[in-house]
Design an enzyme around this catalytic site. Structure first.
Site, PDB file in Angstrom:
ATOM      1  N   THR A 185     -44.236   2.263  -4.070  1.00 43.58           N
ATOM      2  CA  THR A 185     -45.442   2.748  -3.857  1.00 43.58           C
ATOM      3  C   THR A 185     -45.888   3.914  -3.171  1.00 43.58           C
ATOM      4  OG1 THR A 185     -46.414   0.235  -4.071  1.00 43.58           O
ATOM      5  CG2 THR A 185     -47.679   1.632  -2.860  1.00 43.58           C
ATOM      6  N   GLY A 215     -52.214  -6.858  -5.397  1.00 40.11           N
ATOM      7  CA  GLY A 215     -51.590  -6.675  -3.762  1.00 40.11           C
ATOM      8  C   GLY A 215     -52.435  -5.948  -3.066  1.00 40.11           C
TER       9      GLY A 215
HETATM   10  C1  SD4 Z   1     -47.795  -4.532  -3.631  1.00 42.43           C
HETATM   11  N1  SD4 Z   1     -47.817  -3.013  -1.675  1.00 42.43           N
HETATM   12  O1  SD4 Z   1     -48.674  -4.472  -4.777  1.00 42.43           O
HETATM   13  C2  SD4 Z   1     -47.619  -3.068  -2.880  1.00 42.43           C
HETATM   14  C3  SD4 Z   1     -46.303  -2.756  -3.312  1.00 42.43           C
HETATM   15  C4  SD4 Z   1     -45.741  -1.794  -2.528  1.00 42.43           C
HETATM   16  O2  SD4 Z   1     -43.909  -0.243  -2.461  1.00 42.43           O
HETATM   17  O3  SD4 Z   1     -46.046  -1.405  -1.549  1.00 42.43           O
HETATM   18  N2  SD4 Z   1     -44.466  -1.253  -2.908  1.00 42.43           N
HETATM   19  O4  SD4 Z   1     -47.637  -5.460  -2.924  1.00 42.43           O
END
Ligand code: SD4
Length: 325
Positions: A185, A215
């Protein structure tokens, strides 16, 4: 800084230092980043390219909000990145569903979640912020809005991501691997030469999630928060735990109380550890923060989280400190 603010800042820190010997002093607040502007910071190694995409706007005295949008678009367009934009790993039914949000210096915000077939969710979030009376659009409504605004629909499931999904189907074991299946992300924070802060966050979320799962990344206050008086914060990692503590908002509020960015991120990490004792060894969360004066810092539960910094004097990748060492 006004006299009153200065008093509050040193008063809070002084009090904290007295109450708990390990808490920060103002001098160690500078440890992870000098006051400087413009500056842009972002999560993970791919933040280096993303920062390079944002930098020309900041160098030309442009707005931080334009810089962060442009910067994270670099990552969204990269088919080799398996957790952002095109090439993102799909949900367990094989659908790539994207989440993103953006906040500007006026604390305007825009967000999209569970968006399909649009490569640049961050720009759709920007349109939600700029062109609608709302903050958040999801799913089919977000897709329709994007098409009305001229975004092109395309298949975001690359052959590589499809192959990985088919391999996952052979076990169907949902247990995101630390720093592997949920590590790409991009959260980006910038301070422009006018001293204004903005942030952006964009993701395809946790690989193999349930259809419809959203998320932290598009949730204002969880995956991203900006208060132009104080600072900005963003998150990466397993979003459920970031949402549970309102991570980014918590960090900005700690900075308002006088915590330096790194110490604010550390406190948020420790909140997760304290509250979710049974879970934290198996999950990664990393936080990144930038203050109004250009100080920055990060902290994660486990080692392996790094972040990219670009300013007039810096262009580097930094390993974040972590709770488990
Ligand atoms: C999530 N926080 O959808 C995101 C995924 C993420 O690095 O941050 N990946 O939970």
């Amino acid at each position: 800084m006004s006299g009153r603010r200065k008093f509050i800042k040193s008063g809070v820190l002084g009090g904290l230092a007295l109450g708990a010997g390990s808490l920060p002093t103002l001098s160690c607040a500078r440890e992870q980043g000098d006051s400087q502007k413009p500056v842009v910071i972002s999560t993970w190694r791919h933040g280096m390219e993303a920062n390079a995409g944002a930098w020309p706007i900041l160098a030309a005295n442009g707005r931080a909000v334009d810089a962060v949008e442009k910067g994270v678009m670099v990552t969204e367009a990269d088919p080799n990145n398996s957790t952002v934009g095109i090439g993102g790993f799909p949900d367990r039914d094989g659908n790539v569903t994207l989440d993103a949000c953006i906040m500007d210096e006026f604390e305007n915000c825009g967000s999209v979640a569970f968006l399909q077939n649009i490569k640049h969710p961050i720009s759709v979030a920007r349109k939600v912020m700029d062109d609608t009376p709302h903050v958040m659009l999801v799913g089919e409504g977000a897709r329709r809005f994007a098409v009305e605004k001229g975004f092109k629909e395309e298949n975001l499931l690359t052959p590589k991501a499809e192959k990985a999904w088919k391999k996952w189907l052979t076990t169907k074991n949902y247990k995101p691997i630390i720093n592997v299946e949920n590590h790409d992300t991009i959260g980006m924070l910038a301070l422009d030469s006018n001293g204004n802060l903005s942030g952006a966050c964009t993701t395809s979320g946790a690989a193999w999630k349930m259809h419809g799962r959203v998320g932290d990344s598009p949730i204002i206050g969880a995956g991203l928060f900006v208060d132009n008086e104080v600072g900005a914060a963003t998150a990466t990692g397993l979003g459920e735990f970031v949402i549970k503590i309102c991570g980014a908002h918590m960090i900005v509020e700690l900075m308002r109380q006088g915590y330096p960015p790194m110490e604010a991120c550390k406190e948020a990490v420790e909140r997760i550890v304290r509250k979710y004792k049974k879970d934290y060894m198996d999950l990664q969360v990393g936080f990144l923060a930038l203050s109004k004066s250009g100080e920055y810092g990060a902290h994660a539960i486990h080692k392996g989280f790094d972040y990219a910094v670009k300013s007039n004097s810096q262009n580097e990748l930094i390993d974040a400190k972590s709770y488990t060492g």
